[in-house]
Design a protein around this motif. Structure first.
Motif, PDB file in Angstrom:
ATOM      1  N   VAL A  47       0.858  -1.180   0.000  1.00  0.00           N
ATOM      2  CA  VAL A  47       0.000   0.000   0.000  1.00  0.00           C
ATOM      3  C   VAL A  47       0.896   1.232   0.000  1.00  0.00           C
ATOM      4  O   VAL A  47       1.798   1.356   0.818  1.00  0.00           O
ATOM      5  CB  VAL A  47      -0.908   0.041   1.250  1.00  0.00           C
ATOM      6  CG1 VAL A  47      -1.743   1.302   1.268  1.00  0.00           C
ATOM      7  CG2 VAL A  47      -1.787  -1.191   1.314  1.00  0.00           C
ATOM      8  N   GLU A  48       0.644   2.150  -0.928  1.00  0.00           N
ATOM      9  CA  GLU A  48       1.386   3.401  -0.964  1.00  0.00           C
ATOM     10  C   GLU A  48       0.399   4.550  -0.870  1.00  0.00           C
ATOM     11  O   GLU A  48      -0.742   4.443  -1.322  1.00  0.00           O
ATOM     12  CB  GLU A  48       2.184   3.517  -2.259  1.00  0.00           C
ATOM     13  CG  GLU A  48       3.325   2.528  -2.343  1.00  0.00           C
ATOM     14  CD  GLU A  48       4.162   2.707  -3.601  1.00  0.00           C
ATOM     15  OE1 GLU A  48       3.920   3.652  -4.371  1.00  0.00           O
ATOM     16  OE2 GLU A  48       5.067   1.882  -3.810  1.00  0.00           O
ATOM     17  N   LEU A  49       0.840   5.653  -0.295  1.00  0.00           N
ATOM     18  CA  LEU A  49       0.010   6.841  -0.198  1.00  0.00           C
ATOM     19  C   LEU A  49       0.580   7.925  -1.100  1.00  0.00           C
ATOM     20  O   LEU A  49       1.760   8.218  -1.061  1.00  0.00           O
ATOM     21  CB  LEU A  49      -0.033   7.355   1.250  1.00  0.00           C
ATOM     22  CG  LEU A  49      -0.631   6.412   2.278  1.00  0.00           C
ATOM     23  CD1 LEU A  49      -0.568   7.044   3.663  1.00  0.00           C
ATOM     24  CD2 LEU A  49      -2.061   6.058   1.924  1.00  0.00           C
ATOM     25  N   GLU A  50      -0.292   8.495  -1.908  1.00  0.00           N
ATOM     26  CA  GLU A  50       0.085   9.582  -2.806  1.00  0.00           C
ATOM     27  C   GLU A  50      -0.618  10.825  -2.282  1.00  0.00           C
ATOM     28  O   GLU A  50      -1.830  10.814  -2.068  1.00  0.00           O
ATOM     29  CB  GLU A  50      -0.407   9.235  -4.210  1.00  0.00           C
ATOM     30  CG  GLU A  50      -0.183  10.291  -5.250  1.00  0.00           C
ATOM     31  CD  GLU A  50      -0.780   9.865  -6.585  1.00  0.00           C
ATOM     32  OE1 GLU A  50      -1.453  10.705  -7.194  1.00  0.00           O
ATOM     33  OE2 GLU A  50      -0.585   8.701  -6.997  1.00  0.00           O
ATOM     34  N   GLU A  51       0.126  11.896  -2.047  1.00  0.00           N
ATOM     35  CA  GLU A  51      -0.484  13.095  -1.480  1.00  0.00           C
ATOM     36  C   GLU A  51      -1.571  13.627  -2.403  1.00  0.00           C
ATOM     37  O   GLU A  51      -1.390  13.734  -3.610  1.00  0.00           O
ATOM     38  CB  GLU A  51       0.568  14.168  -1.220  1.00  0.00           C
ATOM     39  CG  GLU A  51       0.037  15.277  -0.350  1.00  0.00           C
ATOM     40  CD  GLU A  51       1.124  16.204   0.172  1.00  0.00           C
ATOM     41  OE1 GLU A  51       0.763  17.284   0.641  1.00  0.00           O
ATOM     42  OE2 GLU A  51       2.314  15.854   0.098  1.00  0.00           O
ATOM     43  N   PHE A  52      -2.723  13.928  -1.819  1.00  0.00           N
ATOM     44  CA  PHE A  52      -3.867  14.433  -2.575  1.00  0.00           C
ATOM     45  C   PHE A  52      -3.851  15.945  -2.531  1.00  0.00           C
ATOM     46  O   PHE A  52      -3.817  16.545  -1.462  1.00  0.00           O
ATOM     47  CB  PHE A  52      -5.169  13.903  -1.968  1.00  0.00           C
ATOM     48  CG  PHE A  52      -6.398  14.421  -2.651  1.00  0.00           C
ATOM     49  CD1 PHE A  52      -6.769  13.934  -3.881  1.00  0.00           C
ATOM     50  CD2 PHE A  52      -7.179  15.397  -2.070  1.00  0.00           C
ATOM     51  CE1 PHE A  52      -7.895  14.403  -4.526  1.00  0.00           C
ATOM     52  CE2 PHE A  52      -8.302  15.873  -2.696  1.00  0.00           C
ATOM     53  CZ  PHE A  52      -8.665  15.376  -3.927  1.00  0.00           C
TER      54      PHE A  52
END
Length: 61
Positions: A47-52
């Motif tokens: 799981v990766e988080l991409e800044e929104f």
């Protein structure tokens, strides 16, 4: 069979973000500590988080 706990780390404050087991790729989540919003990116078991950046209301249109 044990449930897998999906977690990610906030890039701003370092808090752990728990994600529901049915989270979908492209779903928006936010850090419970600092409120930074992220787009969830699922890559296999990772799981990766991409800044929104932007308004939630405009996302997906």
């Amino acid at each position: 069979m044990a449930k897998v706990k999906l977690t990610a780390v906030c890039k701003v404050c370092g808090s752990e973000i728990e994600l529901p087991e049915d989270v979908m790729d492209g779903e928006i989540t936010s850090c419970p500590t600092c409120g930074t919003r992220y787009i969830v990116r699922l890559k296999g078991e990772k799981v990766e988080l991409e800044e929104f950046k932007g308004d939630v209301e405009d996302y997906g249109e």
